[in-house]
Design an enzyme around this catalytic site. Structure first.
Site, PDB file in Angstrom:
ATOM      1  N   GLU A  16      -4.760  -9.430   1.144  1.00 10.47           N
ATOM      2  CA  GLU A  16      -5.644  -9.310   2.302  1.00 10.47           C
ATOM      3  C   GLU A  16      -6.947  -8.674   1.847  1.00 10.47           C
ATOM      4  O   GLU A  16      -6.947  -7.751   1.052  1.00 10.47           O
ATOM      5  CB  GLU A  16      -4.999  -8.482   3.415  1.00 10.47           C
ATOM      6  CG  GLU A  16      -4.497  -7.111   3.012  1.00 10.47           C
ATOM      7  CD  GLU A  16      -3.790  -6.391   4.148  1.00 10.47           C
ATOM      8  OE1 GLU A  16      -4.497  -5.694   4.913  1.00 10.47           O
ATOM      9  OE2 GLU A  16      -2.558  -6.519   4.268  1.00 10.47           O
ATOM     10  N   GLU A  30       0.827  -1.213   0.000  1.00 10.94           N
ATOM     11  CA  GLU A  30       0.000   0.000   0.000  1.00 10.94           C
ATOM     12  C   GLU A  30       0.861   1.264   0.000  1.00 10.94           C
ATOM     13  O   GLU A  30       0.517   2.282   0.593  1.00 10.94           O
ATOM     14  CB  GLU A  30      -0.978  -0.009   1.180  1.00 10.94           C
ATOM     15  CG  GLU A  30      -1.906  -1.211   1.164  1.00 10.94           C
ATOM     16  CD  GLU A  30      -2.897  -1.239   2.309  1.00 10.94           C
ATOM     17  OE1 GLU A  30      -3.004  -0.232   3.037  1.00 10.94           O
ATOM     18  OE2 GLU A  30      -3.570  -2.276   2.483  1.00 10.94           O
TER      19      GLU A  30
END
Length: 507
Positions: A436, A323
């Site tokens: 995830e 991220e």
């Protein structure tokens, strides 16, 4: 203040010492062209984005991700030209200039030396000059920066990003810039593909079974207590009658390799998705250590980690700085000088260190966020790509966050993943995994969401592993502990039943 005098430390030596030159060669297609402008300069024309810029001939053009930026480079100097269109968004040239520079100003490693307005091609442009210390051990470190934000309108901006090994004289590097009428369609970006690796036997078997030859999707899980405790994971597997081959854990440079915990995962046959953040606690404050890693200050830590992975001798999905295109992580270019090269250099440094130590059981997973925050071109996820030699698997991440917070909306699985999966698929030939994901409770029917997810996920053919996240986020603005996003998978009978039925299809 006469900024030209302040900046006018000559870069002429760069041209003399560099032999990376276009000379009088020309380059042209329907969308972009290079033509000779003078004995020392070329003119680059970008028709779809509607601009012309004059730059030194010794710079080499890279258009791998031309839809994001055109990059010109020599050993001492980089010039990137980026285009932002804020139509149909809340952003304008004002938010771009103010918010876009806030991250730099919040990082003590960078110093803004000047910020002012100056006309280019008759257009008042916002210039920011900043610098950082030279990295030890780097013979040539391009540590001087300039950004020139040139607005076509209040909603359209071309940014010239410069980084140099010497203080920057903008008029020397970019003697001319002007807007032209837009025309034509931009060419396609380069398609990236992984380089075949020499993994050890067990890792090669895992890679082949789950990525190369897998005709279905396998699910992994993040269970917060694992691998510290095994019983909760075993409990969940018994509950769902499903074996999770992959588990997820998070680490930073604060934490050593936890041999006992990893051995527990290995005993159960679980391949760990080992997430490593380039942060450390310094003077009781979390700090990004990208620069220190590149300088070699954390070599002892990396050497020890490499030794531990060698001794572990079991496959690992190794995910560095996921991220990275999100402003909530300290290693994002938003904070680190708008300079995605530093992210890439740090990634490669770690990769090369492990290769040097003979580590051959790590599958490197590169994992941007689904959206870039801020959604500015310099922070585009493609700018963070470390290169084909350094990435084995491309990771995807998108949650159905629910609607607890203002601005968030309930999204079906397809609404979350269609938005960027097909973009990734067009850019990468790598196998993919969802590193995830989960569904919150607030805003819709969670059990129906999982039923739909199991029915939909198979359409994304490159996704081979999907790791469910079994945890909770908390609202830190509340005086008492308040769950904002409940991603737990085992607190509702309807959700449990949906998972039991869904997993049956993937055994």
């Amino acid at each position: 203040m006469n900024f030209k005098k302040y900046l006018a430390i000559s870069l002429i030596a760069l041209a003399i010492t560099s032999n990376l030159a276009y000379g009088d060669e020309t380059y042209s297609d329907e969308s972009t062209q290079i033509t000779s402008y003078s004995t020392s300069y070329n003119k680059y024309t970008n028709n779809p984005f509607g601009y012309q810029i004059v730059l030194p001939k010794y710079l080499i053009l890279n258009e791998d991700i031309v839809n994001v930026k055109s990059r010109f480079e020599s050993k001492n100097l980089v010039v990137e030209v980026l285009y932002d269109d804020f139509n149909n968004t809340l952003d304008t040239k004002y938010s771009y200039n103010i918010y876009g520079n806030n991250g730099i100003k919040r990082n003590d490693e960078f110093e803004v030396t000047a910020e002012y307005e100056h006309p280019f091609g008759g257009v008042s442009s916002h210039i920011t000059l900043y610098e950082r210390r030279k990295l030890k051990g780097d013979e040539i470190d391009r540590n001087y920066y300039a950004t020139i934000a040139i607005p076509r309108t209040s909603k359209e901006i071309v940014t010239v990003f410069i980084k140099s090994a010497a203080p920057i004289y903008i008029d020397y590097i970019m003697p001319s810039f002007k807007f032209i009428d837009k025309s034509g369609k931009m060419k396609e970006d380069k398609v990236f593909e992984p380089v075949k690796k020499q993994f050890d036997v067990l890792t090669q078997e895992f890679y082949e079974q789950y990525f190369e030859k897998n005709d279905k999707i396998d699910f992994g899980i993040f269970e917060p207590t694992f691998p510290t405790y095994q019983y909760r994971l075993v409990q969940l597997e018994n509950l769902y009658n499903y074996n999770f081959p992959v588990t997820l854990t998070y680490n930073s440079f604060v934490l050593p390799f936890k041999s006992a915990y990893m051995e527990k995962a290995k005993e159960l046959g679980k391949v760990v998705e080992y997430t490593l953040y380039t942060t450390d606690m310094i003077e009781n404050k979390e700090k990004d250590i990208t620069l220190e890693i590149i300088e070699g200050k954390y070599d002892d830590y990396l050497d020890s980690l490499a030794e531990s992975f060698n001794e572990y001798d079991f496959p690992v999905l190794f995910r560095i700085n996921n991220e990275m295109n999100g402003a909530w992580v300290l290693y994002s270019s938003y904070f680190v000088g708008k300079d995605t090269d530093l992210y890439i250099e740090c990634w490669r440094y770690i990769y090369d260190k492990f290769k040097e130590k003979g580590v051959d059981n790590l599958i490197f997973v590169w994992n941007p966020n689904e959206l870039s925050f801020p959604n500015f071109s310099y922070n585009n996820y493609l700018s963070y790509y470390p290169g084909n030699d350094y990435v084995d698997v491309v990771g995807l991440t998108a949650y159905n966050t629910g609607n607890y917070y203002k601005g968030e909306t309930w999204r079906k699985f397809e609404e979350a993943y269609d938005a960027f999966y097909y973009d990734y698929e067009s850019h990468f030939k790598h196998p993919m995994m969802i590193t995830e994901f989960s569904c919150s409770t607030t805003g819709g029917n969670k059990s129906e969401w999982f039923v739909d997810m199991f029915n939909t996920i198979t359409k994304y053919e490159k996704i081979k592993i999907a790791v469910l996240w079994n945890g909770q986020d908390y609202d830190m603005t509340k005086p008492t502990k308040t769950v904002s996003r409940n991603y737990r998978l085992d607190q509702d009978d309807n959700v449990i039943n949906a998972l039991i039925e869904g997993f049956k299809k993937f055994k």
